[in-house]
Design a protein around this motif. Structure first.
Motif, PDB file in Angstrom:
ATOM      1  N   PRO B 239      57.240   4.918  53.150  1.00 54.07           N
ATOM      2  CA  PRO B 239      58.204   4.461  52.159  1.00 54.07           C
ATOM      3  C   PRO B 239      57.347   4.250  50.647  1.00 54.07           C
ATOM      4  N   ALA B 240      58.192   4.585  49.850  1.00 56.38           N
ATOM      5  CA  ALA B 240      57.640   4.492  48.527  1.00 56.38           C
ATOM      6  C   ALA B 240      56.637   2.895  48.303  1.00 56.38           C
ATOM      7  N   GLU B 241      55.533   2.878  47.548  1.00 53.09           N
ATOM      8  CA  GLU B 241      55.114   1.549  47.406  1.00 53.09           C
ATOM      9  C   GLU B 241      54.522   0.828  48.521  1.00 53.09           C
ATOM     10  N   SER B 242      54.214   1.648  49.637  1.00 53.06           N
ATOM     11  CA  SER B 242      53.673   1.058  50.829  1.00 53.06           C
ATOM     12  C   SER B 242      52.127   1.373  51.186  1.00 53.06           C
ATOM     13  N   THR B 243      51.645   0.673  51.895  1.00 56.02           N
ATOM     14  CA  THR B 243      50.178   1.036  52.359  1.00 56.02           C
ATOM     15  C   THR B 243      50.186   1.728  53.870  1.00 56.02           C
ATOM     16  N   LEU B 244      49.658   2.740  53.873  1.00 57.51           N
ATOM     17  CA  LEU B 244      49.405   3.428  55.254  1.00 57.51           C
ATOM     18  C   LEU B 244      47.966   3.117  55.708  1.00 57.51           C
ATOM     19  N   LEU B 245      48.221   2.527  57.203  1.00 58.12           N
ATOM     20  CA  LEU B 245      46.922   2.067  57.736  1.00 58.12           C
ATOM     21  C   LEU B 245      46.595   3.239  58.693  1.00 58.12           C
ATOM     22  N   ILE B 246      45.454   3.647  58.554  1.00 58.99           N
ATOM     23  CA  ILE B 246      44.780   4.589  59.326  1.00 58.99           C
ATOM     24  C   ILE B 246      43.475   4.063  60.221  1.00 58.99           C
ATOM     25  N   GLU B 247      43.649   4.104  61.623  1.00 57.09           N
ATOM     26  CA  GLU B 247      42.390   3.279  62.238  1.00 57.09           C
ATOM     27  C   GLU B 247      41.702   4.281  63.088  1.00 57.09           C
ATOM     28  N   HIS B 248      40.355   4.085  63.222  1.00 57.10           N
ATOM     29  CA  HIS B 248      39.432   4.750  64.124  1.00 57.10           C
ATOM     30  C   HIS B 248      39.161   3.923  65.348  1.00 57.10           C
ATOM     31  N   ARG B 249      39.650   4.181  66.445  1.00 57.67           N
ATOM     32  CA  ARG B 249      39.250   3.672  67.780  1.00 57.67           C
ATOM     33  C   ARG B 249      38.644   4.715  68.600  1.00 57.67           C
ATOM     34  N   GLN B 250      37.785   3.905  69.557  1.00 61.32           N
ATOM     35  CA  GLN B 250      36.881   4.542  70.423  1.00 61.32           C
ATOM     36  C   GLN B 250      36.728   4.331  71.680  1.00 61.32           C
ATOM     37  N   PHE B 251      37.382   5.045  72.484  1.00 61.42           N
ATOM     38  CA  PHE B 251      37.403   4.524  74.112  1.00 61.42           C
ATOM     39  C   PHE B 251      36.577   5.463  75.086  1.00 61.42           C
ATOM     40  N   GLY B 252      35.199   4.886  75.154  1.00 64.21           N
ATOM     41  CA  GLY B 252      34.325   5.681  75.832  1.00 64.21           C
ATOM     42  C   GLY B 252      34.162   7.287  75.269  1.00 64.21           C
ATOM     43  N   PRO B 253      34.519   8.346  75.963  1.00 66.15           N
ATOM     44  CA  PRO B 253      34.303   9.527  75.363  1.00 66.15           C
ATOM     45  C   PRO B 253      35.411  10.196  74.655  1.00 66.15           C
ATOM     46  N   ARG B 254      36.483   9.245  74.392  1.00 68.06           N
ATOM     47  CA  ARG B 254      37.424   9.589  73.441  1.00 68.06           C
ATOM     48  C   ARG B 254      37.421   9.015  71.830  1.00 68.06           C
ATOM     49  N   ALA B 255      37.578   9.761  70.938  1.00 71.77           N
ATOM     50  CA  ALA B 255      37.863   9.084  69.767  1.00 71.77           C
ATOM     51  C   ALA B 255      39.307   9.106  69.288  1.00 71.77           C
ATOM     52  N   LEU B 256      39.829   8.576  68.664  1.00 69.22           N
ATOM     53  CA  LEU B 256      41.280   8.262  68.328  1.00 69.22           C
ATOM     54  C   LEU B 256      41.252   8.020  66.833  1.00 69.22           C
ATOM     55  N   ILE B 257      42.338   8.762  66.219  1.00 67.38           N
ATOM     56  CA  ILE B 257      42.628   8.497  64.687  1.00 67.38           C
ATOM     57  C   ILE B 257      44.094   8.025  64.864  1.00 67.38           C
ATOM     58  N   VAL B 258      44.379   6.740  64.413  1.00 66.49           N
ATOM     59  CA  VAL B 258      45.671   6.403  64.579  1.00 66.49           C
ATOM     60  C   VAL B 258      46.268   6.089  63.195  1.00 66.49           C
ATOM     61  N   PHE B 259      47.425   6.875  62.784  1.00 63.80           N
ATOM     62  CA  PHE B 259      48.298   6.666  61.657  1.00 63.80           C
ATOM     63  C   PHE B 259      49.459   5.624  62.225  1.00 63.80           C
ATOM     64  N   ARG B 260      49.120   4.469  61.743  1.00 64.42           N
ATOM     65  CA  ARG B 260      49.897   3.567  62.189  1.00 64.42           C
ATOM     66  C   ARG B 260      51.454   3.543  61.463  1.00 64.42           C
ATOM     67  N   ASP B 261      52.289   3.390  62.424  1.00 63.37           N
ATOM     68  CA  ASP B 261      53.697   3.488  61.752  1.00 63.37           C
ATOM     69  C   ASP B 261      54.083   4.909  61.072  1.00 63.37           C
ATOM     70  N   SER B 262      53.437   6.044  61.709  1.00 62.63           N
ATOM     71  CA  SER B 262      53.671   7.312  61.120  1.00 62.63           C
ATOM     72  C   SER B 262      54.089   8.122  62.051  1.00 62.63           C
ATOM     73  N   GLY B 263      55.136   7.791  62.888  1.00 65.55           N
ATOM     74  CA  GLY B 263      55.652   8.729  63.956  1.00 65.55           C
ATOM     75  C   GLY B 263      56.526   9.811  63.445  1.00 65.55           C
ATOM     76  N   VAL B 264      57.264   9.922  62.069  1.00 69.43           N
ATOM     77  CA  VAL B 264      58.300  10.767  61.958  1.00 69.43           C
ATOM     78  C   VAL B 264      57.767  12.036  61.908  1.00 69.43           C
ATOM     79  N   PHE B 265      56.473  12.606  61.580  1.00 69.03           N
ATOM     80  CA  PHE B 265      55.782  13.730  61.748  1.00 69.03           C
ATOM     81  C   PHE B 265      56.300  14.465  62.789  1.00 69.03           C
ATOM     82  N   SER B 266      55.922  13.668  64.135  1.00 69.81           N
ATOM     83  CA  SER B 266      56.338  14.188  65.465  1.00 69.81           C
ATOM     84  C   SER B 266      57.876  14.064  65.891  1.00 69.81           C
TER      85      SER B 266
END
Lengths: 123, 364
Positions: B239-266
């Protein structure tokens, strides 16, 4: 007897290094990834580590080297980076994390033994 | 033969023959046996191949020869094999790497098709777009839609060409060392004007200090492309004038980049936009949906080739877009090129190693 830890994910390369070092008198230990290698280094306190850079898992060789050299209890361990990447930027990255030597694969086993001897004698 | 060397040769991903200068087979791995019927002690049956071996031994040069493969049954056609002949470990031997000729030819056909798309479709379209753009002021208002349509189709084609280049499998041979977090922030710096235009801000949040975050190995330009596609889509979907939160999480041998609240692309990839276009939405929407669909496929293909995946997850009713990648270098059954090169160095130094060992024993 001096203790050497080989951290290398390719079993065949590990075997070749092992076979090379068998001609000398070293106590040899092996690890197949960076995480295990770091844990073994803390437990064994080897005199020297032969460390591959590109490995699967949480830590690659550069990160393991940085951990070793930034830990006062481990910083004395000599680290030789083994890698198929021989570009200047890769060597620079090795220097940046405090590696003592850098050998590009395929390396000469004779050169490997010389490097090990020199580092261990200098220690 | 040394057991380690035998193991290395047997685990080659392609058929491998180790032959002497006269074409006598010294060693054939399992794959080579099944493709040619040749075993240790037998002799090469193709004179062209024998000649290539002799040349590799004498002149220390490599060559490629196409030779008939083994007949597997009375009604089966003879398959052709592409043989790469290279000088061997000793002065009087050579290695032959085998693969099906069909594999080699289908690659060429695919390249030709992509060349047609690039030259005969994309280039004229680009010229038309450029011509229309230069006439922009003189065109009637309705032509704006046409210009937009051409632009959208060009973007779809560009993504298709990129996607096709990944299918050919040659694009992913790189082993760049990639630090994901700085790369993503670099992409944001590039997209910031889009964010500013929509008054969308981005906040990055990592679990650990940057020096401790895992690295991955692969193709820097293609992983960058994934970040570009995902971040651009997330900015456009936020949404306009909003803040997009992007997280880096690491679980053992996996790295996750999480675009929070951004499932529209999928969601677009699942055909939401297609349903809209059947209700008579202007063509530009359909082209935009196609661009995003191909974009999603492109990201999925790039990540799959890196052993990762693109997925969305619902957490507390909020849909997150997640880039999931294995950390460190990809697991490889065997890096045959390095293995063989290293075995070659070991073999050539073996005598010197033994002599040195004897000298040391005498000294002691």
């Amino acid at each position: 007897m001096k203790r050497i830890l080989i951290i290398e994910d390719q079993p065949d390369i590990r075997k070749l290094i092992h076979m090379t070092l068998e001609f000398e008198r070293y106590e040899i230990h092996e690890a197949a990834d960076g995480g295990l290698g770091l844990r073994m280094a803390k437990a064994l306190l080897p005199d020297l580590m032969l460390l591959d850079i590109m490995m699967p898992g949480e830590l690659d060789g550069l990160q393991v080297c940085r951990c070793i050299k930034s830990d006062p209890d481990l910083a004395h361990i000599k680290v030789v980076l083994l890698t198929a990447r021989g570009q200047a930027t890769d060597r620079e990255a090795g220097n940046k994390v405090g590696a003592d030597e850098y050998l590009v694969k395929p390396f000469s086993p004779l050169q490997l033994i010389d490097v090990i001897e020199n580092l261990i004698e200098a220690a | 033969m040394n057991a380690t060397l035998a193991e290395i040769l047997e685990n080659q991903r392609t058929g491998l023959l180790w032959v002497s200068h006269d074409g006598l087979v010294r060693y054939a791995n399992g794959d080579a046996c099944s493709r040619t019927g040749l075993t240790a002690g037998s002799k090469l049956y193709d004179p062209d191949l024998i000649a290539a071996v002799a040349k590799a031994v004498l002149a220390r040069t490599s060559a490629t020869v196409v030779t008939p493969g083994r007949v597997t049954g009375p009604t089966k056609a003879i398959s052709a094999l592409t043989c790469r002949v290279v000088p061997g470990l000793a002065k009087d031997d050579a290695f032959i790497f085998l693969r099906d000729d069909v594999d080699a030819n289908s690659g060429v056909a695919f390249d030709n098709l992509m060349q047609t798309i690039r030259v005969d479709l994309a280039s004229p379209l680009r010229d038309a777009h450029q011509a229309l753009s230069s006439m922009d002021g003189e065109l009637p208002a309705q032509a704006g839609l046409l210009l937009q349509s051409v632009s959208d189709v060009m973007q779809v084609l560009d993504r298709l060409v990129d996607l096709a280049s990944l299918w050919s499998g040659t694009a992913m041979t790189a082993d760049d060392r990639i630090e994901l977090w700085p790369l993503l922030q670099g992409v944001w710096a590039e997209l910031q004007p889009q964010g500013t235009a929509r008054k969308v801000r981005v906040r990055f949040q990592a679990q650990d200090e940057m020096a401790n975050l895992a690295t991955i190995y692969g193709s820097m330009p293609w992983i960058r492309r994934v970040f570009l596609e995902c971040l651009e889509a997330a900015i456009q979907a936020a949404p306009a004038e909003s803040t997009l939160l992007i997280e880096h999480r690491q679980f053992g041998p996996r790295a996750l980049i999480v675009f929070r609240d951004s499932g529209v692309f999928s969601q677009n990839a699942e055909g939401v936009e297609l349903a809209v276009s059947t209700r008579g939405t202007p063509r530009t929407s359909s082209a935009k949906a196609a661009r995003e669909r191909v974009g999603v496929q492109l990201c999925r293909q790039i990540l799959a080739l890196h052993g990762g995946q693109l997925r969305d997850e619902v957490e507390d009713g909020v849909r997150h877009l997640i880039i999931d990648l294995p950390t460190g270098a990809p697991y490889r059954a065997a890096d045959s090129h390095t293995d063989i090169a290293q075995a070659q160095r070991y073999a050539s130094d073996l005598a010197a190693l033994m002599a040195r060992s004897r000298r040391n024993a005498i000294k002691d």
